[in-house]
Design an enzyme around this catalytic site. Structure first.
Site, PDB file in Angstrom:
ATOM      1  N   HIS A  50      -2.777  27.925 -23.788  1.00 25.83           N
ATOM      2  CA  HIS A  50      -2.711  27.451 -22.400  1.00 25.83           C
ATOM      3  C   HIS A  50      -1.826  28.389 -21.582  1.00 25.83           C
ATOM      4  O   HIS A  50      -0.870  28.974 -22.100  1.00 25.83           O
ATOM      5  CB  HIS A  50      -2.131  26.040 -22.340  1.00 25.83           C
ATOM      6  CG  HIS A  50      -3.022  25.000 -22.933  1.00 25.83           C
ATOM      7  ND1 HIS A  50      -2.995  23.688 -22.519  1.00 25.83           N
ATOM      8  CD2 HIS A  50      -3.963  25.054 -23.913  1.00 25.83           C
ATOM      9  CE1 HIS A  50      -3.877  22.981 -23.206  1.00 25.83           C
ATOM     10  NE2 HIS A  50      -4.476  23.797 -24.064  1.00 25.83           N
ATOM     11  N   GLU A  52       0.483  27.764 -19.457  1.00 22.97           N
ATOM     12  CA  GLU A  52       1.883  27.358 -19.448  1.00 22.97           C
ATOM     13  C   GLU A  52       2.593  27.794 -20.731  1.00 22.97           C
ATOM     14  O   GLU A  52       3.709  28.316 -20.686  1.00 22.97           O
ATOM     15  CB  GLU A  52       2.017  25.832 -19.304  1.00 22.97           C
ATOM     16  CG  GLU A  52       1.371  25.260 -18.069  1.00 22.97           C
ATOM     17  CD  GLU A  52      -0.060  24.781 -18.292  1.00 22.97           C
ATOM     18  OE1 GLU A  52      -0.869  25.514 -18.914  1.00 22.97           O
ATOM     19  OE2 GLU A  52      -0.383  23.676 -17.837  1.00 22.97           O
ATOM     20  N   CYS A  80      -1.126  19.647 -19.205  1.00 26.07           N
ATOM     21  CA  CYS A  80      -1.472  18.643 -20.210  1.00 26.07           C
ATOM     22  C   CYS A  80      -0.174  18.176 -20.878  1.00 26.07           C
ATOM     23  O   CYS A  80       0.899  18.752 -20.668  1.00 26.07           O
ATOM     24  CB  CYS A  80      -2.429  19.233 -21.235  1.00 26.07           C
ATOM     25  SG  CYS A  80      -1.682  20.463 -22.323  1.00 26.07           S
TER      26      CYS A  80
END
Length: 134
Positions: A50, A52, A80
């Site tokens: 991801h 992030e 998420c």
């Protein structure tokens, strides 16, 4: 639009080259960019690819510390649960995101999170999934 969110959006567009969901992230300390990244799940065949997570890992390596308590995370999509937990573990002080999750919000407990409504991010994500459904 915030200049850091603009950079995150540019990062998100890089994900399109590898058929990844277009999400970008930027980590800022003061007014300095510490790291920037985009989704690499498809490219790297990694469940944790991801934007992030990638940005947090880069920032930790750059700072030579996992303590990012003076940093802010800008991301083009509401993180998420995994990414929120990673941000908490890294002690990131604030998350600013553009588009809300369509399915359900992951923000079940108080955390210093601020929504910055950036229409371009929502449009990019909608176009990506519209193409996927053809």
């Amino acid at each position: 639009m915030n200049k850091y969110m603009e950079i995150a959006l540019k990062e998100a567009k890089k994900s399109l080259k590898t058929n990844d969901v277009p999400v970008g992230a930027v980590i800022v300390e003061g007014d300095q960019i510490i790291s920037k990244a985009h989704n690499t799940r498809e490219k790297e065949h990694s469940i944790i690819g991801h934007a992030e997570i990638n940005a947090i890992e880069k920032a930790c390596r750059k700072k030579k510390s996992w303590h990012l308590n003076t940093c802010t995370l800008y991301v083009t999509l509401e993180p998420c649960q995994m990414c929120i937990e990673a941000a908490k573990q890294a002690r990131i002080k604030c998350i600013i995101y553009a588009a809300k999750q369509q399915k359900k919000s992951n923000l079940k407990e108080p955390y210093k999170i601020q929504l910055e409504n950036v229409e371009n991010s929502s449009i990019l994500l909608k176009q990506f999934f519209k193409e996927k459904r053809k």
